[in-house]
Scaffold this motif. Sequence first.
Motif, PDB file in Angstrom:
ATOM      1  N   ALA A  34       4.394  31.139  74.965  1.00  0.00           N
ATOM      2  CA  ALA A  34       2.990  30.995  74.565  1.00  0.00           C
ATOM      3  C   ALA A  34       2.894  30.332  73.200  1.00  0.00           C
ATOM      4  CB  ALA A  34       2.300  32.362  74.541  1.00  0.00           C
ATOM      5  N   SER A  35       3.778  30.714  72.287  1.00  0.00           N
ATOM      6  CA  SER A  35       3.735  30.085  70.962  1.00  0.00           C
ATOM      7  C   SER A  35       4.179  28.628  71.037  1.00  0.00           C
ATOM      8  CB  SER A  35       4.568  30.867  69.949  1.00  0.00           C
ATOM      9  OG  SER A  35       5.936  30.811  70.266  1.00  0.00           O
ATOM     10  N   ARG A  36       5.158  28.327  71.892  1.00  0.00           N
ATOM     11  CA  ARG A  36       5.566  26.926  72.090  1.00  0.00           C
ATOM     12  C   ARG A  36       4.425  26.117  72.696  1.00  0.00           C
ATOM     13  NH1 ARG A  36      10.931  28.997  74.396  1.00  0.00           N
ATOM     14  NH2 ARG A  36      12.254  29.004  72.557  1.00  0.00           N
ATOM     15  N   ALA A  37       3.715  26.716  73.643  1.00  0.00           N
ATOM     16  CA  ALA A  37       2.586  26.027  74.267  1.00  0.00           C
ATOM     17  C   ALA A  37       1.483  25.763  73.246  1.00  0.00           C
ATOM     18  CB  ALA A  37       2.041  26.846  75.440  1.00  0.00           C
ATOM     19  N   ALA A 120       0.450  25.036  60.334  1.00  0.00           N
ATOM     20  CA  ALA A 120       0.205  26.075  61.346  1.00  0.00           C
ATOM     21  C   ALA A 120       1.393  26.228  62.285  1.00  0.00           C
ATOM     22  CB  ALA A 120      -1.057  25.757  62.133  1.00  0.00           C
ATOM     23  N   ALA A 121       2.045  25.130  62.612  1.00  0.00           N
ATOM     24  CA  ALA A 121       3.176  25.192  63.551  1.00  0.00           C
ATOM     25  C   ALA A 121       4.314  26.027  62.975  1.00  0.00           C
ATOM     26  CB  ALA A 121       3.648  23.781  63.892  1.00  0.00           C
ATOM     27  N   ARG A 126       7.429  31.169  62.864  1.00  0.00           N
ATOM     28  CA  ARG A 126       7.924  32.341  62.125  1.00  0.00           C
ATOM     29  C   ARG A 126       7.396  33.634  62.741  1.00  0.00           C
ATOM     30  NH1 ARG A 126       6.774  29.030  57.939  1.00  0.00           N
ATOM     31  NH2 ARG A 126       4.820  30.075  57.450  1.00  0.00           N
ATOM     32  N   GLN A 127       6.114  33.651  63.028  1.00  0.00           N
ATOM     33  CA  GLN A 127       5.518  34.875  63.582  1.00  0.00           C
ATOM     34  C   GLN A 127       6.091  35.203  64.954  1.00  0.00           C
ATOM     35  OE1 GLN A 127       1.322  34.145  63.413  1.00  0.00           O
ATOM     36  NE2 GLN A 127       1.180  34.627  61.234  1.00  0.00           N
ATOM     37  N   SER A 128       6.248  34.202  65.805  1.00  0.00           N
ATOM     38  CA  SER A 128       6.780  34.485  67.143  1.00  0.00           C
ATOM     39  C   SER A 128       8.245  34.915  67.071  1.00  0.00           C
ATOM     40  CB  SER A 128       6.599  33.299  68.081  1.00  0.00           C
ATOM     41  OG  SER A 128       7.317  32.178  67.650  1.00  0.00           O
ATOM     42  N   VAL A 131       8.201  38.572  66.041  1.00  0.00           N
ATOM     43  CA  VAL A 131       7.813  39.421  67.172  1.00  0.00           C
ATOM     44  C   VAL A 131       8.993  39.577  68.132  1.00  0.00           C
ATOM     45  CG1 VAL A 131       6.339  39.557  69.223  1.00  0.00           C
ATOM     46  CG2 VAL A 131       5.352  38.937  67.011  1.00  0.00           C
ATOM     47  N   GLY A 132       9.694  38.472  68.396  1.00  0.00           N
ATOM     48  CA  GLY A 132      10.865  38.532  69.252  1.00  0.00           C
ATOM     49  C   GLY A 132      11.930  39.471  68.704  1.00  0.00           C
ATOM     50  N   GLN A 133      12.134  39.450  67.393  1.00  0.00           N
ATOM     51  CA  GLN A 133      13.102  40.355  66.772  1.00  0.00           C
ATOM     52  C   GLN A 133      12.670  41.807  66.907  1.00  0.00           C
ATOM     53  OE1 GLN A 133      13.345  38.838  62.779  1.00  0.00           O
ATOM     54  NE2 GLN A 133      14.768  37.215  63.312  1.00  0.00           N
ATOM     55  N   MET A 134      11.390  42.061  66.791  1.00  0.00           N
ATOM     56  CA  MET A 134      10.893  43.437  66.926  1.00  0.00           C
ATOM     57  C   MET A 134      11.071  43.951  68.353  1.00  0.00           C
ATOM     58  SD  MET A 134       7.494  43.801  64.622  1.00  0.00           S
ATOM     59  CE  MET A 134       6.967  42.183  64.125  1.00  0.00           C
ATOM     60  N   LEU A 135      10.894  43.056  69.317  1.00  0.00           N
ATOM     61  CA  LEU A 135      11.072  43.481  70.698  1.00  0.00           C
ATOM     62  C   LEU A 135      12.516  43.857  70.930  1.00  0.00           C
ATOM     63  CD1 LEU A 135       8.895  41.018  72.785  1.00  0.00           C
ATOM     64  CD2 LEU A 135       8.708  43.493  72.692  1.00  0.00           C
TER      65      LEU A 135
END
Length: 135
Positions: A34-37, A120-121, A126-128, A131-135
């Motif tokens: 979703a972040s890549r999209a 923004a990119a 960074r944010q995604s 989030v991936g690390q938290m998962l």
Amino acid sequence: MKPHTLSSFDRDLDAIRLNVLTMGGQVEDAILNASRALEGRDEDLAAQVVQGDKLIDASEEEINAQVVRLLALRQPQADDLRAAVAVMKMAGELERLGDYAKNMAKRVPVLIAAPVIDGAAGALRRQSRLVGQML
């Protein structure tokens, strides 16, 4: 957790845990895609994320059904019961994260018409990643 006296209970719980891990991977992929999209303004990838949310929803339903079956057949107590309930809660939270990924992907067609915002990119990547690390 220490091994249970019933090996069938351990096998059932291990199967449920494996399904939760698989679901976590599905959610992680959905968030990254979703972040890549969003970053690439890729409507096709966004559509894949939206469609993939159905698989995440089905995973939650399957996990919940497995836990209910485990509760009904094995009647766990103490730590075993807490583990089963925790798994159901995790599946619900993962499903919600999948919904967030789907909502991100649904924004792609709207953003295509908007001007690109400098920086923004990088912030989105960074944010995604976090989030991936938290998962």
